[in-house]
Design a protein around this motif. Sequence first.
Motif, PDB file in Angstrom:
ATOM      1  N   UNK A   1     123.956  55.521 -24.095  1.00  0.00           N
ATOM      2  CA  UNK A   1     123.428  55.124 -25.401  1.00  0.00           C
ATOM      3  C   UNK A   1     123.270  53.617 -25.502  1.00  0.00           C
ATOM      4  N   UNK A   2     124.285  52.869 -25.059  1.00  0.00           N
ATOM      5  CA  UNK A   2     124.258  51.411 -25.220  1.00  0.00           C
ATOM      6  C   UNK A   2     123.428  50.739 -24.139  1.00  0.00           C
ATOM      7  N   UNK A   3     123.752  51.016 -22.870  1.00  0.00           N
ATOM      8  CA  UNK A   3     123.138  50.283 -21.769  1.00  0.00           C
ATOM      9  C   UNK A   3     121.705  50.720 -21.485  1.00  0.00           C
ATOM     10  N   UNK A   4     121.436  52.005 -21.609  1.00  0.00           N
ATOM     11  CA  UNK A   4     120.110  52.515 -21.247  1.00  0.00           C
ATOM     12  C   UNK A   4     119.157  52.497 -22.441  1.00  0.00           C
ATOM     13  N   UNK A   5     119.667  52.880 -23.621  1.00  0.00           N
ATOM     14  CA  UNK A   5     118.769  53.051 -24.768  1.00  0.00           C
ATOM     15  C   UNK A   5     118.957  52.019 -25.869  1.00  0.00           C
ATOM     16  N   UNK A   6     119.939  51.130 -25.736  1.00  0.00           N
ATOM     17  CA  UNK A   6     120.112  50.069 -26.716  1.00  0.00           C
ATOM     18  C   UNK A   6     120.620  50.522 -28.065  1.00  0.00           C
ATOM     19  N   UNK A   7     121.297  51.672 -28.116  1.00  0.00           N
ATOM     20  CA  UNK A   7     121.812  52.206 -29.383  1.00  0.00           C
ATOM     21  C   UNK A   7     123.084  51.455 -29.761  1.00  0.00           C
ATOM     22  N   UNK A   8     123.219  51.089 -31.052  1.00  0.00           N
ATOM     23  CA  UNK A   8     124.431  50.424 -31.511  1.00  0.00           C
ATOM     24  C   UNK A   8     125.091  51.162 -32.671  1.00  0.00           C
ATOM     25  N   UNK A   9     124.706  52.424 -32.871  1.00  0.00           N
ATOM     26  CA  UNK A   9     125.291  53.258 -33.917  1.00  0.00           C
ATOM     27  C   UNK A   9     126.198  54.307 -33.292  1.00  0.00           C
ATOM     28  N   UNK A  10     127.363  54.533 -33.889  1.00  0.00           N
ATOM     29  CA  UNK A  10     128.243  55.599 -33.436  1.00  0.00           C
ATOM     30  C   UNK A  10     127.646  56.942 -33.833  1.00  0.00           C
ATOM     31  N   UNK A  11     127.473  57.894 -32.915  1.00  0.00           N
ATOM     32  CA  UNK A  11     126.903  59.192 -33.286  1.00  0.00           C
ATOM     33  C   UNK A  11     127.711  59.882 -34.374  1.00  0.00           C
ATOM     34  N   UNK A  12     127.004  60.488 -35.292  1.00  0.00           N
ATOM     35  CA  UNK A  12     127.617  61.213 -36.390  1.00  0.00           C
ATOM     36  C   UNK A  12     126.538  61.878 -37.221  1.00  0.00           C
ATOM     37  N   UNK A  13     126.941  62.607 -38.238  1.00  0.00           N
ATOM     38  CA  UNK A  13     125.976  63.310 -39.083  1.00  0.00           C
ATOM     39  C   UNK A  13     125.005  62.326 -39.724  1.00  0.00           C
ATOM     40  N   UNK A  14     125.526  61.207 -40.221  1.00  0.00           N
ATOM     41  CA  UNK A  14     124.692  60.260 -40.957  1.00  0.00           C
ATOM     42  C   UNK A  14     123.805  59.416 -40.055  1.00  0.00           C
ATOM     43  N   UNK A  15     124.161  59.276 -38.787  1.00  0.00           N
ATOM     44  CA  UNK A  15     123.407  58.400 -37.887  1.00  0.00           C
ATOM     45  C   UNK A  15     122.515  59.159 -36.912  1.00  0.00           C
ATOM     46  N   UNK A  16     122.588  60.481 -36.920  1.00  0.00           N
ATOM     47  CA  UNK A  16     121.892  61.285 -35.910  1.00  0.00           C
ATOM     48  C   UNK A  16     120.392  61.006 -35.872  1.00  0.00           C
ATOM     49  N   UNK A  17     119.747  60.999 -37.021  1.00  0.00           N
ATOM     50  CA  UNK A  17     118.292  60.834 -37.040  1.00  0.00           C
ATOM     51  C   UNK A  17     117.875  59.446 -36.569  1.00  0.00           C
ATOM     52  N   UNK A  18     118.615  58.412 -36.980  1.00  0.00           N
ATOM     53  CA  UNK A  18     118.272  57.048 -36.567  1.00  0.00           C
ATOM     54  C   UNK A  18     118.420  56.890 -35.064  1.00  0.00           C
ATOM     55  N   UNK A  19     119.498  57.467 -34.492  1.00  0.00           N
ATOM     56  CA  UNK A  19     119.686  57.382 -33.041  1.00  0.00           C
ATOM     57  C   UNK A  19     118.589  58.154 -32.320  1.00  0.00           C
ATOM     58  N   UNK A  20     118.268  59.327 -32.829  1.00  0.00           N
ATOM     59  CA  UNK A  20     117.206  60.150 -32.237  1.00  0.00           C
ATOM     60  C   UNK A  20     115.910  59.355 -32.178  1.00  0.00           C
ATOM     61  N   UNK A  21     115.544  58.725 -33.287  1.00  0.00           N
ATOM     62  CA  UNK A  21     114.279  57.988 -33.354  1.00  0.00           C
ATOM     63  C   UNK A  21     114.277  56.809 -32.386  1.00  0.00           C
ATOM     64  N   UNK A  22     115.419  56.141 -32.258  1.00  0.00           N
ATOM     65  CA  UNK A  22     115.484  54.987 -31.357  1.00  0.00           C
ATOM     66  C   UNK A  22     115.331  55.423 -29.908  1.00  0.00           C
ATOM     67  N   UNK A  23     116.006  56.498 -29.523  1.00  0.00           N
ATOM     68  CA  UNK A  23     115.885  56.974 -28.136  1.00  0.00           C
ATOM     69  C   UNK A  23     114.483  57.500 -27.881  1.00  0.00           C
ATOM     70  N   UNK A  24     113.926  58.237 -28.852  1.00  0.00           N
ATOM     71  CA  UNK A  24     112.568  58.780 -28.687  1.00  0.00           C
ATOM     72  C   UNK A  24     111.556  57.669 -28.462  1.00  0.00           C
ATOM     73  N   UNK A  25     111.705  56.563 -29.196  1.00  0.00           N
ATOM     74  CA  UNK A  25     110.786  55.436 -29.021  1.00  0.00           C
ATOM     75  C   UNK A  25     110.969  54.807 -27.647  1.00  0.00           C
TER      76      UNK A  25
END
Length: 491
Positions: free
Chosen positions: A139-163
């Motif tokens: 999540x961090x090194x490959x996709x640049x995600x800085x949100x902890x996975x959870x119910x409230x963050x799932x969609x934002x993380x999904x969109x970031x990885x998809x992009x």
Amino acid sequence: MSASLELQPDLHRSRRADKRELTLHPDRALPADTRQRAVAREIYEQSARLPLICMHGHVEAEVFADNKPFTDPAQLLVVPDHYVTRMMVSQGIAPEALGIPRVDGGAVETDSRDIWRTFCGNWKLFRGTPSRYWLEHELVEVFGVDLVPGVETADAIYDQIAARIAEPGFRPRQLLDRFSIELISTTDPATSDLRHHARLAGQGLGERVVPTFRPDAVFHVDRPGWRAETARLAEVSGVDTSTYAGFLDALRERRRAFVAAGGLATDHGHLSADTTPMSETAAAVLYARALAGPVSPEEVQAFAAHMLFVTAGMACEDGLVMQIHPGVLRDHHTGVLARHGQDKGFDIPVATEFTRSLRPMLERYGHDPRFRTILFTVDETVYSRELAPLAGAYPSLRLGAPWWFLDSPEGMRRFREAATETAGFYNTSGFVDDTRAFASIPARHDLSRRIDAGYLARLVLEHRISQHEAVETAIDLTYNLPKIAYSRRSA
């Protein structure tokens, strides 16, 4: 398709939402002791950026040959990864809810965003597991995600990885360079026509993405479709397999094709490590009976053991390195097998014996300079009792890295502690990953390098080796030993 359970007990919950930023601590997985950690950090820094040698892989050759964009975050990181899905299934989430296809084409969840939400909503299940380490690294090194996975963050993380995976630089072939993968193997059945590897050779990747010959489907005469597999073997090899002699000739022909395609190794996932040979006459009779109809479980095992012995002889002919990883009862739940097929997280380890089982093969080939075998196990009880003494005696034998359920921080530490005193470092293969989850490969190698650095740091502080020796050993374990272990032997 909802993944929630119908009955939910009234439980106390933490009142604090996890608002932490997802970051990777620079000392993650290094020793807790401050003195040991400081030495380990210096050792790790010398191996951290070395190229990756991935000689026990399961990413399909077609993925690299087609070089298509990854479909979406769930199909990349959740659905194909049985480490991830088995943990959620163990908590009562149906495989169908995770999008795992059914053999009969029955309904499963097809909304990848919903599958991703289920995964993120169950993030806490992975605490303390190697999957957590791998996933955070991805999540961090490959996709640049800085949100902890959870119910409230799932969609934002999904969109970031998809992009991110829609970018041209995130296709499979481009990730070979991004991940610094110098060499990666695929695992291919004996009946593979290797057409995808031919395409890769045409793309200039024939020496970077190489096939590994896996003949399990034709060695185990009780496998569903075994007769069809032997017929397919005849088709792709051009050799009649209606007799045992023809069967052996067909195997040799396919091995030659794998060598021509850049192959360096064979791979054998037998339940037992038994290598007891049969007479040629007895093997021919049993093969003919298996083609005609069912044979007993004892005969199934006898033929499989015989074929391991025969394979060692073939390895001396063509120089392919022989990998053996016994001791896993495949598809433990027949219902899951029937509904979803193989490799869905229901393979369970069993106790394994090596000393007597391997003796016939090692008696014949253990000192033959043309032969090399690498042993993997998920039975930790044999590290110091059997495997390390065997590797410490036979020049043809190397110990593979901690594998599957032992590909974990504590499993790696226990391996070093149990095996090193008898086998040393240089009778091991170094680290080679075992995964279908392409994006997790750098994380797996990084974890191994950190654990080895921690172990070596302890030896330095105990004045058992110098720091210079520790650094040299870390580099060898990371890069040099895998290349040496898997170099094709001189036939």
